[in-house]
Design a protein around this motif. Structure first.
Motif, PDB file in Angstrom:
ATOM      1  N   PRO A 136     -62.692 -12.519 -29.463  1.00  0.00           N
ATOM      2  CA  PRO A 136     -62.705 -13.440 -28.319  1.00  0.00           C
ATOM      3  C   PRO A 136     -63.434 -14.763 -28.571  1.00  0.00           C
ATOM      4  CG  PRO A 136     -63.218 -11.223 -27.598  1.00  0.00           C
ATOM      5  CD  PRO A 136     -63.213 -11.195 -29.101  1.00  0.00           C
ATOM      6  N   THR A 137     -64.566 -14.757 -29.278  1.00  0.00           N
ATOM      7  CA  THR A 137     -65.345 -15.986 -29.399  1.00  0.00           C
ATOM      8  C   THR A 137     -65.649 -16.419 -30.822  1.00  0.00           C
ATOM      9  OG1 THR A 137     -67.405 -14.751 -29.218  1.00  0.00           O
ATOM     10  CG2 THR A 137     -66.471 -15.613 -27.162  1.00  0.00           C
ATOM     11  N   CYS A 138     -65.176 -15.732 -31.814  1.00  0.00           N
ATOM     12  CA  CYS A 138     -65.468 -16.060 -33.216  1.00  0.00           C
ATOM     13  C   CYS A 138     -64.946 -17.449 -33.586  1.00  0.00           C
ATOM     14  CB  CYS A 138     -64.826 -15.003 -34.103  1.00  0.00           C
ATOM     15  SG  CYS A 138     -64.794 -15.399 -35.849  1.00  0.00           S
ATOM     16  N   GLY A 139     -65.734 -18.196 -34.366  1.00  0.00           N
ATOM     17  CA  GLY A 139     -65.312 -19.519 -34.814  1.00  0.00           C
ATOM     18  C   GLY A 139     -64.017 -19.493 -35.605  1.00  0.00           C
ATOM     19  N   TRP A 140     -63.868 -18.501 -36.490  1.00  0.00           N
ATOM     20  CA  TRP A 140     -62.623 -18.401 -37.272  1.00  0.00           C
ATOM     21  C   TRP A 140     -61.437 -18.158 -36.340  1.00  0.00           C
ATOM     22  CZ3 TRP A 140     -63.406 -20.298 -41.786  1.00  0.00           C
ATOM     23  CH2 TRP A 140     -64.578 -20.051 -42.498  1.00  0.00           C
ATOM     24  N   SER A 141     -61.615 -17.251 -35.373  1.00  0.00           N
ATOM     25  CA  SER A 141     -60.540 -16.955 -34.423  1.00  0.00           C
ATOM     26  C   SER A 141     -60.201 -18.168 -33.566  1.00  0.00           C
ATOM     27  CB  SER A 141     -60.939 -15.775 -33.528  1.00  0.00           C
ATOM     28  OG  SER A 141     -61.025 -14.575 -34.286  1.00  0.00           O
ATOM     29  N   GLN A 142     -61.223 -18.915 -33.134  1.00  0.00           N
ATOM     30  CA  GLN A 142     -60.969 -20.119 -32.343  1.00  0.00           C
ATOM     31  C   GLN A 142     -60.196 -21.152 -33.158  1.00  0.00           C
ATOM     32  OE1 GLN A 142     -61.081 -19.743 -29.420  1.00  0.00           O
ATOM     33  NE2 GLN A 142     -62.966 -18.951 -28.602  1.00  0.00           N
ATOM     34  N   GLY A 143     -60.465 -21.222 -34.447  1.00  0.00           N
ATOM     35  CA  GLY A 143     -59.726 -22.140 -35.315  1.00  0.00           C
ATOM     36  C   GLY A 143     -58.252 -21.779 -35.411  1.00  0.00           C
ATOM     37  N   VAL A 144     -57.958 -20.478 -35.497  1.00  0.00           N
ATOM     38  CA  VAL A 144     -56.564 -20.021 -35.516  1.00  0.00           C
ATOM     39  C   VAL A 144     -55.886 -20.373 -34.199  1.00  0.00           C
ATOM     40  CG1 VAL A 144     -55.110 -17.948 -35.489  1.00  0.00           C
ATOM     41  CG2 VAL A 144     -56.868 -18.220 -37.260  1.00  0.00           C
ATOM     42  N   THR A 167     -61.396 -27.823 -31.717  1.00  0.00           N
ATOM     43  CA  THR A 167     -62.438 -27.021 -32.359  1.00  0.00           C
ATOM     44  C   THR A 167     -62.229 -27.029 -33.859  1.00  0.00           C
ATOM     45  OG1 THR A 167     -63.529 -24.859 -32.251  1.00  0.00           O
ATOM     46  CG2 THR A 167     -61.157 -24.843 -32.185  1.00  0.00           C
ATOM     47  N   PRO A 168     -63.273 -26.824 -34.658  1.00  0.00           N
ATOM     48  CA  PRO A 168     -63.079 -26.762 -36.109  1.00  0.00           C
ATOM     49  C   PRO A 168     -62.126 -25.620 -36.478  1.00  0.00           C
ATOM     50  CG  PRO A 168     -65.408 -26.944 -35.579  1.00  0.00           C
ATOM     51  CD  PRO A 168     -64.687 -26.700 -34.282  1.00  0.00           C
ATOM     52  N   THR A 169     -61.324 -25.850 -37.494  1.00  0.00           N
ATOM     53  CA  THR A 169     -60.336 -24.847 -37.896  1.00  0.00           C
ATOM     54  C   THR A 169     -60.747 -24.073 -39.140  1.00  0.00           C
ATOM     55  OG1 THR A 169     -59.090 -26.470 -39.185  1.00  0.00           O
ATOM     56  CG2 THR A 169     -58.439 -26.150 -36.868  1.00  0.00           C
ATOM     57  N   ASP A 170     -61.923 -24.373 -39.655  1.00  0.00           N
ATOM     58  CA  ASP A 170     -62.371 -23.712 -40.893  1.00  0.00           C
ATOM     59  C   ASP A 170     -63.859 -23.377 -40.836  1.00  0.00           C
ATOM     60  OD1 ASP A 170     -63.411 -26.252 -41.018  1.00  0.00           O
ATOM     61  OD2 ASP A 170     -62.841 -26.596 -43.094  1.00  0.00           O
ATOM     62  N   GLN A 171     -64.303 -22.867 -39.707  1.00  0.00           N
ATOM     63  CA  GLN A 171     -65.725 -22.619 -39.527  1.00  0.00           C
ATOM     64  C   GLN A 171     -65.964 -21.255 -38.904  1.00  0.00           C
ATOM     65  OE1 GLN A 171     -68.036 -25.289 -36.990  1.00  0.00           O
ATOM     66  NE2 GLN A 171     -68.191 -26.619 -38.768  1.00  0.00           N
ATOM     67  N   GLY A 172     -66.971 -20.572 -39.415  1.00  0.00           N
ATOM     68  CA  GLY A 172     -67.356 -19.295 -38.838  1.00  0.00           C
ATOM     69  C   GLY A 172     -68.144 -19.493 -37.564  1.00  0.00           C
ATOM     70  N   CYS A 173     -68.711 -18.409 -37.106  1.00  0.00           N
ATOM     71  CA  CYS A 173     -69.477 -18.438 -35.868  1.00  0.00           C
ATOM     72  C   CYS A 173     -70.887 -18.946 -36.111  1.00  0.00           C
ATOM     73  CB  CYS A 173     -69.564 -17.040 -35.277  1.00  0.00           C
ATOM     74  SG  CYS A 173     -67.959 -16.341 -34.900  1.00  0.00           S
ATOM     75  N   SER A 174     -71.370 -19.695 -35.158  1.00  0.00           N
ATOM     76  CA  SER A 174     -72.771 -20.087 -35.172  1.00  0.00           C
ATOM     77  C   SER A 174     -73.446 -19.368 -34.017  1.00  0.00           C
ATOM     78  CB  SER A 174     -72.909 -21.601 -35.021  1.00  0.00           C
ATOM     79  OG  SER A 174     -72.389 -22.002 -33.777  1.00  0.00           O
ATOM     80  N   GLY A 175     -74.737 -19.457 -33.927  1.00  0.00           N
ATOM     81  CA  GLY A 175     -75.480 -18.770 -32.880  1.00  0.00           C
ATOM     82  C   GLY A 175     -74.999 -19.083 -31.482  1.00  0.00           C
TER      83      GLY A 175
END
Length: 112
Positions: A12-20, A92-100
């Motif tokens: 639901p909220t992961c940076g990688w998933s948001q990029g996809v 949103t960034p398309t190549d970034q993991g999750c941050s805090g």
């Protein structure tokens, strides 16, 4: 161009998933968003199909891209001629993991 059938195994909220998700929105591609955190069956299905536990995984017309970033997905879609490259911005960034802040984590100060 005909629309590909897309199933995205995402958190639901992961940076990688948001990029996809951002790339799929950029190209206005309809997709089924399968929540692998809250629906155990989807996580098990993803692992069975991909042979590994890492996400995001995106299935396009039966071909599975395992542990893929939004940037990698976009390059693959263009290479397969499923979309034509465009300069539309993404939110949103398309190549970034999750941050805090993506997980609502609050830094904790420990005093000794």
């Amino acid at each position: 161009m005909s629309q590909p059938k897309i199933i995205a195994y995402l958190k639901p909220t992961c940076g990688w998933s948001q990029g996809v998700r951002a790339i799929l929105r950029k190209y206005q591609l309809p997709y089924e968003d399968r929540d692998i955190v809250n629906v155990l069956e989807y996580r098990e299905e993803m692992i069975q199909k991909s042979g590994q536990p890492f996400s995001p995984c995106v299935e396009v017309n039966g071909e599975l891209l395992a542990d893929v970033s939004g940037q990698e997905l976009e390059q693959w879609l263009i290479a397969k001629a499923l979309v034509q490259a465009n300069d539309r911005p993404v939110e949103t960034p398309t190549d970034q993991g999750c941050s805090g802040e993506h997980h609502g984590e609050i830094p904790v100060r420990i005093n000794f």
